[in-house]
Design a protein around this motif. Sequence first.
Motif, PDB file in Angstrom:
ATOM      1  N   ALA A  22       1.479   8.948  -3.732  1.00 13.81           N
ATOM      2  CA  ALA A  22       0.519   8.236  -4.574  1.00 13.81           C
ATOM      3  C   ALA A  22       1.073   6.883  -5.008  1.00 13.81           C
ATOM      4  N   ALA A  23       2.351   6.829  -5.328  1.00 10.45           N
ATOM      5  CA  ALA A  23       2.969   5.558  -5.706  1.00 10.45           C
ATOM      6  C   ALA A  23       2.976   4.579  -4.535  1.00 10.45           C
ATOM      7  N   MET A  24       3.226   5.083  -3.338  1.00 13.72           N
ATOM      8  CA  MET A  24       3.179   4.212  -2.158  1.00 13.72           C
ATOM      9  C   MET A  24       1.755   3.735  -1.897  1.00 13.72           C
ATOM     10  N   GLY A  25       0.770   4.571  -2.192  1.00 15.31           N
ATOM     11  CA  GLY A  25      -0.623   4.160  -2.065  1.00 15.31           C
ATOM     12  C   GLY A  25      -0.947   3.026  -3.030  1.00 15.31           C
ATOM     13  N   CYS A  26      -0.477   3.145  -4.260  1.00 15.77           N
ATOM     14  CA  CYS A  26      -0.682   2.060  -5.237  1.00 15.77           C
ATOM     15  C   CYS A  26       0.019   0.786  -4.787  1.00 15.77           C
ATOM     16  N   ALA A  27       1.231   0.923  -4.262  1.00 16.13           N
ATOM     17  CA  ALA A  27       1.967  -0.258  -3.792  1.00 16.13           C
ATOM     18  C   ALA A  27       1.258  -0.908  -2.606  1.00 16.13           C
ATOM     19  N   ALA A  28       0.773  -0.105  -1.674  1.00 16.96           N
ATOM     20  CA  ALA A  28       0.060  -0.655  -0.512  1.00 16.96           C
ATOM     21  C   ALA A  28      -1.215  -1.351  -0.947  1.00 16.96           C
ATOM     22  N   TRP A  29      -1.943  -0.748  -1.868  1.00 15.54           N
ATOM     23  CA  TRP A  29      -3.173  -1.360  -2.369  1.00 15.54           C
ATOM     24  C   TRP A  29      -2.849  -2.676  -3.066  1.00 15.54           C
ATOM     25  N   SER A  30      -1.802  -2.701  -3.869  1.00  9.97           N
ATOM     26  CA  SER A  30      -1.410  -3.928  -4.566  1.00  9.97           C
ATOM     27  C   SER A  30      -1.019  -5.026  -3.577  1.00  9.97           C
ATOM     28  N   LEU A  31      -0.305  -4.660  -2.515  1.00 11.53           N
ATOM     29  CA  LEU A  31       0.047  -5.641  -1.490  1.00 11.53           C
ATOM     30  C   LEU A  31      -1.186  -6.193  -0.793  1.00 11.53           C
ATOM     31  N   ALA A  32      -2.145  -5.328  -0.510  1.00 12.35           N
ATOM     32  CA  ALA A  32      -3.381  -5.783   0.143  1.00 12.35           C
ATOM     33  C   ALA A  32      -4.152  -6.728  -0.767  1.00 12.35           C
ATOM     34  N   VAL A  33      -4.240  -6.409  -2.051  1.00  9.56           N
ATOM     35  CA  VAL A  33      -4.925  -7.292  -3.004  1.00  9.56           C
ATOM     36  C   VAL A  33      -4.197  -8.617  -3.104  1.00  9.56           C
ATOM     37  N   TRP A  34      -2.861  -8.569  -3.179  1.00 12.72           N
ATOM     38  CA  TRP A  34      -2.072  -9.799  -3.277  1.00 12.72           C
ATOM     39  C   TRP A  34      -2.289 -10.688  -2.055  1.00 12.72           C
ATOM     40  N   ALA A  35      -2.253 -10.099  -0.859  1.00 16.93           N
ATOM     41  CA  ALA A  35      -2.410 -10.886   0.363  1.00 16.93           C
ATOM     42  C   ALA A  35      -3.790 -11.520   0.427  1.00 16.93           C
ATOM     43  N   ARG A  36      -4.819 -10.756   0.096  1.00 16.46           N
ATOM     44  CA  ARG A  36      -6.175 -11.308   0.144  1.00 16.46           C
ATOM     45  C   ARG A  36      -6.369 -12.396  -0.906  1.00 16.46           C
ATOM     46  N   ALA A  37      -5.832 -12.191  -2.093  1.00 15.38           N
ATOM     47  CA  ALA A  37      -5.988 -13.196  -3.146  1.00 15.38           C
ATOM     48  C   ALA A  37      -5.184 -14.454  -2.818  1.00 15.38           C
ATOM     49  N   TYR A  38      -3.989 -14.299  -2.281  1.00 18.89           N
ATOM     50  CA  TYR A  38      -3.143 -15.447  -1.963  1.00 18.89           C
ATOM     51  C   TYR A  38      -3.788 -16.316  -0.884  1.00 18.89           C
ATOM     52  N   CYS A  39      -4.308 -15.675   0.135  1.00 18.32           N
ATOM     53  CA  CYS A  39      -4.917 -16.415   1.240  1.00 18.32           C
ATOM     54  C   CYS A  39      -6.397 -16.714   0.997  1.00 18.32           C
ATOM     55  N   ASP A  40      -6.973 -16.106  -0.015  1.00 18.96           N
ATOM     56  CA  ASP A  40      -8.402 -16.223  -0.322  1.00 18.96           C
ATOM     57  C   ASP A  40      -9.240 -15.853   0.900  1.00 18.96           C
ATOM     58  N   ALA A  41      -8.807 -14.816   1.582  1.00 22.95           N
ATOM     59  CA  ALA A  41      -9.519 -14.312   2.756  1.00 22.95           C
ATOM     60  C   ALA A  41      -9.993 -12.902   2.444  1.00 22.95           C
ATOM     61  N   GLY A  42     -11.282 -12.713   2.351  1.00 24.09           N
ATOM     62  CA  GLY A  42     -11.820 -11.406   2.022  1.00 24.09           C
ATOM     63  C   GLY A  42     -11.659 -11.070   0.551  1.00 24.09           C
ATOM     64  N   TYR A  43     -11.559 -12.093  -0.285  1.00 25.26           N
ATOM     65  CA  TYR A  43     -11.386 -11.865  -1.719  1.00 25.26           C
ATOM     66  C   TYR A  43     -12.631 -12.288  -2.493  1.00 25.26           C
ATOM     67  N   ASP A  44     -13.752 -12.327  -1.788  1.00 19.33           N
ATOM     68  CA  ASP A  44     -15.019 -12.603  -2.464  1.00 19.33           C
ATOM     69  C   ASP A  44     -15.481 -11.316  -3.147  1.00 19.33           C
ATOM     70  N   ALA A  45     -16.683 -11.325  -3.685  1.00 19.99           N
ATOM     71  CA  ALA A  45     -17.162 -10.159  -4.436  1.00 19.99           C
ATOM     72  C   ALA A  45     -17.193  -8.899  -3.564  1.00 19.99           C
ATOM     73  N   GLY A  46     -17.637  -9.016  -2.320  1.00 21.36           N
ATOM     74  CA  GLY A  46     -17.683  -7.860  -1.435  1.00 21.36           C
ATOM     75  C   GLY A  46     -16.303  -7.350  -1.080  1.00 21.36           C
ATOM     76  N   GLY A  47     -15.369  -8.268  -0.857  1.00 23.78           N
ATOM     77  CA  GLY A  47     -14.003  -7.865  -0.536  1.00 23.78           C
ATOM     78  C   GLY A  47     -13.319  -7.182  -1.702  1.00 23.78           C
TER      79      GLY A  47
END
Length: 136
Positions: A22-47
């Motif tokens: 579960a902790a690795m799931g949270c870490a993976a989700w956080s990394l995915a959010v960070w990558a999308r927000a940093y690149c602003d790719a897929g970080y719109d409302a739907g993303g």
Amino acid sequence: MDTAKPGSGSFLPWAGSALFGAAMGCAAWSLAVWARAYCDAGYDAGGRFELNFLLPVVVAAEAAVGLAARAVGRRLALGAPAAVRASLPALLVIVATVWAAWWLFATRGTLEGYPGDSGLCPASNVPPPWPAWIPA
């Protein structure tokens, strides 16, 4: 009977495997959010909706991966020396959950070819701070 030492029927290793997953799931989700927000790719409302929808799914799936890896490790270590019986399930839990977390980051966090608006990332949408020695 010594109650401080977990017995062979203890649930603590199983709970630890599920919690680590579960902790690795949270870490993976956080990394995915960070990558999308940093690149602003897929970080719109739907993303962002997709990522928020994926959070409980990813955490539960990683916990299940941890439990499955523990079960496989215990099955493989039957009849092995005590050191192998103790370390093989733990090693399999770590490898399986880290691999699943990396896979989620590589597939859902870095949307290759998605038009990013930040201008900070290449076309692969892998953030430049991401270590080059870890493929994504």
